[in-house]
Write a protein that holds these residues in place. Structure first.
Motif, PDB file in Angstrom:
ATOM      1  N   PRO A 141      44.803  25.254  35.742  1.00 18.42           N
ATOM      2  CA  PRO A 141      44.591  26.464  36.540  1.00 18.42           C
ATOM      3  C   PRO A 141      43.362  27.221  36.048  1.00 18.42           C
ATOM      4  O   PRO A 141      43.103  27.286  34.848  1.00 18.42           O
ATOM      5  CB  PRO A 141      45.859  27.278  36.307  1.00 18.42           C
ATOM      6  N   LYS A 142      42.605  27.742  36.956  1.00 17.36           N
ATOM      7  CA  LYS A 142      41.389  28.484  36.619  1.00 17.36           C
ATOM      8  C   LYS A 142      41.729  29.972  36.580  1.00 17.36           C
ATOM      9  O   LYS A 142      42.309  30.500  37.518  1.00 17.36           O
ATOM     10  CB  LYS A 142      40.302  28.239  37.655  1.00 17.36           C
ATOM     11  N   ASN A 143      41.394  30.628  35.508  1.00 17.40           N
ATOM     12  CA  ASN A 143      41.640  32.058  35.372  1.00 17.40           C
ATOM     13  C   ASN A 143      40.319  32.780  35.206  1.00 17.40           C
ATOM     14  O   ASN A 143      39.500  32.414  34.380  1.00 17.40           O
ATOM     15  CB  ASN A 143      42.539  32.355  34.172  1.00 17.40           C
ATOM     16  N   CYS A 144      40.123  33.805  36.005  1.00 18.85           N
ATOM     17  CA  CYS A 144      38.924  34.622  35.929  1.00 18.85           C
ATOM     18  C   CYS A 144      39.302  36.002  35.412  1.00 18.85           C
ATOM     19  O   CYS A 144      40.467  36.389  35.446  1.00 18.85           O
ATOM     20  CB  CYS A 144      38.279  34.753  37.304  1.00 18.85           C
ATOM     21  N   VAL A 145      38.321  36.727  34.956  1.00 12.20           N
ATOM     22  CA  VAL A 145      38.549  38.084  34.459  1.00 12.20           C
ATOM     23  C   VAL A 145      37.984  39.068  35.469  1.00 12.20           C
ATOM     24  O   VAL A 145      36.855  38.935  35.934  1.00 12.20           O
ATOM     25  CB  VAL A 145      37.883  38.276  33.076  1.00 12.20           C
ATOM     26  N   ALA A 146      38.813  40.041  35.817  1.00 15.41           N
ATOM     27  CA  ALA A 146      38.378  41.127  36.692  1.00 15.41           C
ATOM     28  C   ALA A 146      38.561  42.432  35.915  1.00 15.41           C
ATOM     29  O   ALA A 146      39.217  42.467  34.874  1.00 15.41           O
ATOM     30  CB  ALA A 146      39.195  41.141  37.976  1.00 15.41           C
ATOM     31  N   TYR A 147      37.977  43.489  36.422  1.00 17.61           N
ATOM     32  CA  TYR A 147      38.058  44.786  35.742  1.00 17.61           C
ATOM     33  C   TYR A 147      38.585  45.832  36.708  1.00 17.61           C
ATOM     34  O   TYR A 147      38.201  45.868  37.882  1.00 17.61           O
ATOM     35  CB  TYR A 147      36.672  45.189  35.232  1.00 17.61           C
ATOM     36  N   ASP A 148      39.466  46.691  36.198  1.00 17.40           N
ATOM     37  CA  ASP A 148      39.989  47.768  37.041  1.00 17.40           C
ATOM     38  C   ASP A 148      39.012  48.945  37.036  1.00 17.40           C
ATOM     39  O   ASP A 148      37.925  48.866  36.464  1.00 17.40           O
ATOM     40  CB  ASP A 148      41.397  48.178  36.587  1.00 17.40           C
ATOM     41  N   ARG A 149      39.417  50.070  37.677  1.00 18.18           N
ATOM     42  CA  ARG A 149      38.515  51.225  37.792  1.00 18.18           C
ATOM     43  C   ARG A 149      38.138  51.817  36.445  1.00 18.18           C
ATOM     44  O   ARG A 149      37.078  52.404  36.294  1.00 18.18           O
ATOM     45  CB  ARG A 149      39.186  52.321  38.628  1.00 18.18           C
ATOM     46  N   ASN A 150      39.002  51.637  35.452  1.00 21.61           N
ATOM     47  CA  ASN A 150      38.736  52.195  34.120  1.00 21.61           C
ATOM     48  C   ASN A 150      37.981  51.228  33.217  1.00 21.61           C
ATOM     49  O   ASN A 150      37.731  51.534  32.056  1.00 21.61           O
ATOM     50  CB  ASN A 150      40.044  52.601  33.457  1.00 21.61           C
ATOM     51  N   GLY A 151      37.652  50.057  33.717  1.00 20.84           N
ATOM     52  CA  GLY A 151      36.914  49.086  32.931  1.00 20.84           C
ATOM     53  C   GLY A 151      37.781  48.176  32.071  1.00 20.84           C
ATOM     54  O   GLY A 151      37.269  47.456  31.223  1.00 20.84           O
ATOM     55  N   ASN A 152      39.081  48.216  32.277  1.00 20.07           N
ATOM     56  CA  ASN A 152      39.986  47.358  31.523  1.00 20.07           C
ATOM     57  C   ASN A 152      40.024  45.951  32.126  1.00 20.07           C
ATOM     58  O   ASN A 152      40.236  45.818  33.333  1.00 20.07           O
ATOM     59  CB  ASN A 152      41.405  47.946  31.506  1.00 20.07           C
ATOM     60  N   PRO A 153      39.833  44.932  31.317  1.00 18.63           N
ATOM     61  CA  PRO A 153      39.849  43.561  31.846  1.00 18.63           C
ATOM     62  C   PRO A 153      41.275  43.073  32.099  1.00 18.63           C
ATOM     63  O   PRO A 153      42.213  43.446  31.396  1.00 18.63           O
ATOM     64  CB  PRO A 153      39.174  42.746  30.756  1.00 18.63           C
ATOM     65  N   PHE A 154      41.432  42.250  33.134  1.00 26.73           N
ATOM     66  CA  PHE A 154      42.694  41.562  33.397  1.00 26.73           C
ATOM     67  C   PHE A 154      42.387  40.243  34.087  1.00 26.73           C
ATOM     68  O   PHE A 154      41.339  40.077  34.700  1.00 26.73           O
ATOM     69  CB  PHE A 154      43.671  42.432  34.215  1.00 26.73           C
ATOM     70  N   ARG A 155      43.298  39.279  33.923  1.00 23.17           N
ATOM     71  CA  ARG A 155      43.094  37.944  34.489  1.00 23.17           C
ATOM     72  C   ARG A 155      43.576  37.864  35.919  1.00 23.17           C
ATOM     73  O   ARG A 155      44.618  38.421  36.262  1.00 23.17           O
ATOM     74  CB  ARG A 155      43.832  36.897  33.664  1.00 23.17           C
ATOM     75  N   VAL A 156      42.787  37.184  36.743  1.00 27.49           N
ATOM     76  CA  VAL A 156      43.151  36.934  38.136  1.00 27.49           C
ATOM     77  C   VAL A 156      42.884  35.464  38.445  1.00 27.49           C
ATOM     78  O   VAL A 156      42.135  34.795  37.740  1.00 27.49           O
ATOM     79  CB  VAL A 156      42.335  37.825  39.103  1.00 27.49           C
ATOM     80  N   ALA A 157      43.509  34.961  39.492  1.00 28.45           N
ATOM     81  CA  ALA A 157      43.265  33.581  39.917  1.00 28.45           C
ATOM     82  C   ALA A 157      41.866  33.492  40.514  1.00 28.45           C
ATOM     83  O   ALA A 157      41.444  34.351  41.281  1.00 28.45           O
ATOM     84  CB  ALA A 157      44.297  33.154  40.944  1.00 28.45           C
TER      85      ALA A 157
END
Length: 89
Positions: free
Chosen positions: A71-87
């Motif tokens: 599975p490929k996991n990418c990193v996205a950032y929320d409005r506060n700049g906190n990273p989280f993994r997304v597909a």
């Protein structure tokens, strides 16, 4: 017969390993493919040569399939700049 049983048991244990890393899945797939190829090559050809050929073909095929199905996991950032993994798309 004991050898085949031990290899089969080891393959079953390794198959239970779950990993998101593409490299880890390629290594596990290559190992399982090599073990399976060696067993089939030895059973079909009855010697060391066919077992080695089967191990080489099975290992290469298993590594390709294992790496491709990770599975490929990418990193996205929320409005506060906190990273989280997304597909990945």
């Amino acid at each position: 017969m004991k050898k085949i049983l031990m290899i089969t048991a080891a393959a079953a244990l390794l198959a239970g390993c779950q990993s998101d890393s593409q490299r880890d899945r390629a290594l596990v797939g290559g190992g399982l493919g090599a073990a399976t190829g060696a067993i089939i090559g030895a059973a079909a050809g009855g010697g060391v040569g066919p077992a080695l050929v089967g191990a080489a073909i099975g290992g290469a095929g298993g590594a390709i399939v294992g790496g491709a199905t990770a599975p490929k996991n990418c990193v996205a950032y929320d409005r506060n700049g906190n990273p989280f993994r997304v597909a990945c798309p």
